[in-house]
Design an enzyme around this catalytic site. Structure first.
Site: not given
Lengths: 139, 139
Positions: A8, A81, A130
């Site tokens: 994502h 992010h 991440e």
């Protein structure tokens, strides 16, 4: 090869309701999920499906949300992010640390129920990154 | 529903060589393509495959590159834009304009050989948003 699919794109939003409305208009109502509070991360998260990947809308949750300062600098919202899947999170962290990349804090359970960790933007070309253990990674 | 799959995440990089090296280490050498100059956009672009989507590394090209000012603010690099596929670019632009969203400049041919256009971040929750006509959209 450490990183796999782009799970994502994290986007900080000042108002979840307004953001959901915008993403429903753009992607269709069925693409926008329900917001979920993630107190351990200090955010409320809502996933939007793009078919091949997802957008994670995140809004501040609680007094000490790490998003508050971010949104002060970008009050309209901004990309926050990128999250990539790895097969084995502890192994990926060992390899990344061996390359001299810094890990922010300890691995935690993320929005998809698997271990996640964040890498320092300074070691990742300015991108807060991440990594998450892929769901059903099979171990 | 206007927008479809996330075609790519655009990331501004100060040095294409350094960025390619980092992405080869993370995604494997085979995932990183060759840089291509896009003079009409004032950038050199290099695509990195994540399997389900792509990252578009972009570095300034020429004296008047729109990326130069962006990188002055984020010298290490930063997320720059998101690109979503649409089935019919002129139709999508008409619908977006009808919703009051501003289009930046005129549609142009993008890195994948199809029409692209950019939407004003102020109308898109702070996100510079590219839309591109999906390759093989069939018209």
């Amino acid at each position: 090869m450490l990183f796999g699919r782009l799970n994502h794109v994290g986007i900080a939003v000042p108002s979840m309701e307004e953001a959901q409305e915008r993403y429903r208009a753009l992607f269709g109502a069925g693409a926008v999920g329900e917001p979920v509070d993630l107190p351990a991360h200090g955010v409320t998260a809502c996933f939007v499906s793009t078919g091949n990947s997802e957008i994670e809308l995140i809004a501040p949750l609680g007094e000490a949300s790490p998003l508050a300062a971010f949104l002060e600098k970008s009050p309209a919202g901004a990309q926050h992010h990128l999250c990539f899947e790895v097969a084995d999170l502890p192994a990926a962290l060992r390899a990344l640390k061996a390359e001299g990349r810094r890990v922010l804090g300890e691995p935690r359970i993320g929005a998809h129920g698997t271990l996640v960790a964040f890498l320092h933007p300074k070691d990742m070309g300015g991108i807060l990154t991440e990594i998450m253990e892929a769901p059903h990674a099979g171990h």
